[in-house]
Design an enzyme around this catalytic site. Structure first.
Site, PDB file in Angstrom:
ATOM      1  CG  ASP A  76      -1.801   1.170   1.362  1.00 12.86           C
ATOM      2  OD1 ASP A  76      -1.538   2.196   0.688  1.00 12.86           O
ATOM      3  OD2 ASP A  76      -2.769   1.103   2.131  1.00 12.86           O
ATOM      4  CB  VAL A  77       1.840   3.796  -2.569  1.00  9.87           C
ATOM      5  CG1 VAL A  77       2.266   2.801  -3.641  1.00  9.87           C
ATOM      6  CG2 VAL A  77       0.500   4.431  -2.900  1.00  9.87           C
ATOM      7  CE1 TYR A 115      -6.982  11.325  -9.054  1.00  9.63           C
ATOM      8  CE2 TYR A 115      -8.090  12.831 -10.546  1.00  9.63           C
ATOM      9  CZ  TYR A 115      -7.258  11.745 -10.334  1.00  9.63           C
ATOM     10  OH  TYR A 115      -6.697  11.096 -11.411  1.00  9.63           O
ATOM     11  CE  LYS A 130      -3.616  11.675  -9.748  1.00 12.17           C
ATOM     12  NZ  LYS A 130      -2.638  10.575  -9.590  1.00 12.17           N
ATOM     13  CB  THR A 159      -8.140   2.584 -16.644  1.00 13.68           C
ATOM     14  OG1 THR A 159      -8.724   3.609 -15.825  1.00 13.68           O
ATOM     15  CG2 THR A 159      -7.033   3.186 -17.489  1.00 13.68           C
ATOM     16  CB  THR A 217     -14.836   2.442 -17.601  1.00 12.09           C
ATOM     17  OG1 THR A 217     -14.049   1.371 -17.091  1.00 12.09           O
ATOM     18  CG2 THR A 217     -14.121   3.080 -18.767  1.00 12.09           C
TER      19      THR A 217
HETATM   20  P1  NAD Z   1      -6.832   1.684 -12.111  1.00  7.97           P
HETATM   21  O1  NAD Z   1      -7.818   1.625 -11.005  1.00  7.97           O
HETATM   22  O2  NAD Z   1      -6.944   0.723 -13.228  1.00  7.97           O
HETATM   23  O3  NAD Z   1      -5.365   1.588 -11.503  1.00  7.97           O
HETATM   24  C1  NAD Z   1      -5.016   2.227 -10.297  1.00  7.97           C
HETATM   25  C2  NAD Z   1      -3.999   1.368  -9.632  1.00  7.97           C
HETATM   26  O4  NAD Z   1      -3.535   1.992  -8.455  1.00  7.97           O
HETATM   27  C3  NAD Z   1      -4.599   0.021  -9.236  1.00  7.97           C
HETATM   28  O5  NAD Z   1      -3.651  -0.968  -9.541  1.00  7.97           O
HETATM   29  C4  NAD Z   1      -4.756   0.160  -7.730  1.00  7.97           C
HETATM   30  O6  NAD Z   1      -4.673  -1.092  -7.072  1.00  7.97           O
HETATM   31  C5  NAD Z   1      -3.565   1.012  -7.417  1.00  7.97           C
HETATM   32  N1  NAD Z   1      -3.675   1.661  -6.123  1.00  7.97           N
HETATM   33  C6  NAD Z   1      -4.628   2.520  -5.699  1.00  7.97           C
HETATM   34  N2  NAD Z   1      -4.388   2.871  -4.425  1.00  7.97           N
HETATM   35  C7  NAD Z   1      -3.237   2.221  -4.065  1.00  7.97           C
HETATM   36  C8  NAD Z   1      -2.481   2.179  -2.886  1.00  7.97           C
HETATM   37  N3  NAD Z   1      -2.823   2.865  -1.778  1.00  7.97           N
HETATM   38  N4  NAD Z   1      -1.357   1.407  -2.860  1.00  7.97           N
HETATM   39  C9  NAD Z   1      -0.981   0.699  -3.954  1.00  7.97           C
HETATM   40  N5  NAD Z   1      -1.666   0.690  -5.084  1.00  7.97           N
HETATM   41  C10 NAD Z   1      -2.792   1.448  -5.140  1.00  7.97           C
HETATM   42  O7  NAD Z   1      -6.865   3.182 -12.649  1.00  7.97           O
HETATM   43  P2  NAD Z   1      -5.997   3.973 -13.723  1.00  7.97           P
HETATM   44  O8  NAD Z   1      -6.972   4.815 -14.431  1.00  7.97           O
HETATM   45  O9  NAD Z   1      -5.063   3.103 -14.444  1.00  7.97           O
HETATM   46  O10 NAD Z   1      -5.164   4.942 -12.743  1.00  7.97           O
HETATM   47  C11 NAD Z   1      -3.745   4.983 -12.683  1.00  7.97           C
HETATM   48  C12 NAD Z   1      -3.320   6.390 -12.337  1.00  7.97           C
HETATM   49  O11 NAD Z   1      -3.673   7.254 -13.426  1.00  7.97           O
HETATM   50  C13 NAD Z   1      -3.979   6.977 -11.091  1.00  7.97           C
HETATM   51  O12 NAD Z   1      -3.009   7.700 -10.342  1.00  7.97           O
HETATM   52  C14 NAD Z   1      -5.021   7.933 -11.655  1.00  7.97           C
HETATM   53  O13 NAD Z   1      -5.305   8.978 -10.774  1.00  7.97           O
HETATM   54  C15 NAD Z   1      -4.306   8.407 -12.903  1.00  7.97           C
HETATM   55  N6  NAD Z   1      -5.167   8.987 -13.941  1.00  7.97           N
HETATM   56  C16 NAD Z   1      -6.081   8.215 -14.607  1.00  7.97           C
HETATM   57  C17 NAD Z   1      -6.868   8.794 -15.599  1.00  7.97           C
HETATM   58  C18 NAD Z   1      -7.884   8.001 -16.364  1.00  7.97           C
HETATM   59  O14 NAD Z   1      -8.676   8.597 -17.116  1.00  7.97           O
HETATM   60  N7  NAD Z   1      -7.899   6.695 -16.259  1.00  7.97           N
HETATM   61  C19 NAD Z   1      -6.724  10.163 -15.894  1.00  7.97           C
HETATM   62  C20 NAD Z   1      -5.782  10.916 -15.205  1.00  7.97           C
HETATM   63  C21 NAD Z   1      -5.002  10.326 -14.242  1.00  7.97           C
END
Ligand code: NAD
Length: 267
Positions: A64-65, A165, A169, A200, A204
């Site tokens: 857990d980060v 959020y 960011k 992702t 979604t």
């Molecule tokens: P996702 O849910 O598929 O992946 C998120 C990942 O982060 C998962 O593997 C989850 O287990 C992990 N995670 C969350 N909290 C954690 C924690 N405390 N410790 C360890 N792992 C943890 O979603 P995604 O869309 O691939 O998101 C990845 C990153 O991209 C995120 O930081 C998200 O904010 C960012 N992001 C996504 C989008 C989008 O449209 N999908 C847009 C902008 C930014």
């Protein structure tokens, strides 16, 4: 298979899903030994197995980060497994839930802790290994949320997005520039990526219409404000991250680059 990351050890947080998973596969295909640091063991092990089946090298480490002790132990294990760390992609994060003015302090703290504290904890733990390696590359996951506005209409279209959020960011962006300044003399480059709407599981969740499989999360605001048509996919972000950690970007640091189909900052 390419060789842009041949011999490099890369840690990807949240590498078990979405953008992190796509990047883990791409890095492995380019010759990196990939450490997937995430919470869910079943998902993490599945990605590890899939990468190995493709002929790549990967190891999942549960972490857990937002938990500094777990992070320190996981990074030590990562460095021991592959003999060091050269690349770090701080990708784990996300946030939804209640939105202003109804955010609870516990939810605010949780989102900040994962996205912002997590980026700090993992970077600090990995930093001595990057220095020892004689340099390295860090990419931090931001979002267009860091620089754009919002509105009640947007919440209607996309569901709730919290101020935590947005703040987390924006904090990641500031931390990226700060870390880049510290890293320069040790040949450590630090950059950020700002995705827009990427398809992702997180983006979604609850928004794909089961009946027609349509990407309803994308319809509306993003569709209107993007210069390019259609949503982005994890590989679109992974390709940018690959560039930013490879030697091809050796003269780039302290930058946060959009991968969002061309969206204006103000809507
Ligand atoms: P996702 O849910 O598929 O992946 C998120 C990942 O982060 C998962 O593997 C989850 O287990 C992990 N995670 C969350 N909290 C954690 C924690 N405390 N410790 C360890 N792992 C943890 O979603 P995604 O869309 O691939 O998101 C990845 C990153 O991209 C995120 O930081 C998200 O904010 C960012 N992001 C996504 C989008 C989008 O449209 N999908 C847009 C902008 C930014």
């Amino acid at each position: 298979m390419g060789n842009r990351l041949e011999g490099k050890v890369a840690v990807i947080t949240g590498g078990n899903s979405g953008i992190g998973e796509g990047t883990a596969h791409l890095f492995a295909k380019e010759g990196a030994k990939v450490v997937i640091m995430a919470r869910r063991e079943d998902q993490g092990k599945a990605v590890e197995t899939a990468i190995r089946a493709e002929g790549g090298e990967a190891t999942f480490i549960a972490c857990d980060v937002g938990n500094e002790d777990m992070v320190n132990a996981a990074i030590a294990q990562a460095a021991e497994t592959y003999g060091g760390i050269d690349i770090l992609f701080n990708n784990a994060g996300g946030g939804a839930g209640e939105h202003f003015p109804n955010e609870s302090s516990s939810e605010f703290t949780r989102v900040i802790n994962t996205n912002l504290n997590g980026t700090l904890y993992v970077s600090q733990a990995a930093w001595p290994h990057l220095v020892k390696a004689g340099g390295g590359a860090v990419v931090n996951m931001s979002s267009v949320a860091a620089v754009r506005g919002t509105s009640p209409k947007m919440h209607e279209k996309f569901g709730s997005t919290s101020s935590s959020y947005w703040a987390a960011k924006a904090g990641v962006d500031a931390m990226t520039r700060y870390m880049a300044g510290i890293g320069g003399s040790d040949k450590i480059r630090v950059n950020g990526v700002r995705p827009g709407q990427i398809m992702t599981p997180q983006a979604t969740r609850g928004t794909i219409n089961d009946a027609d499989g349509g990407h309803h999360a994308f319809e509306g605001m993003f569709e209107l404000m993007q210069m390019l048509e259609g949503p982005g996919y994890p590989i679109d972000v992974a390709n940018l991250v690959l560039f930013l950690v490879s030697d091809e970007s050796r003269f780039i640091t302290g930058q946060i680059i959009h991968v969002d189909g061309g969206t204006p900052v103000k809507i």
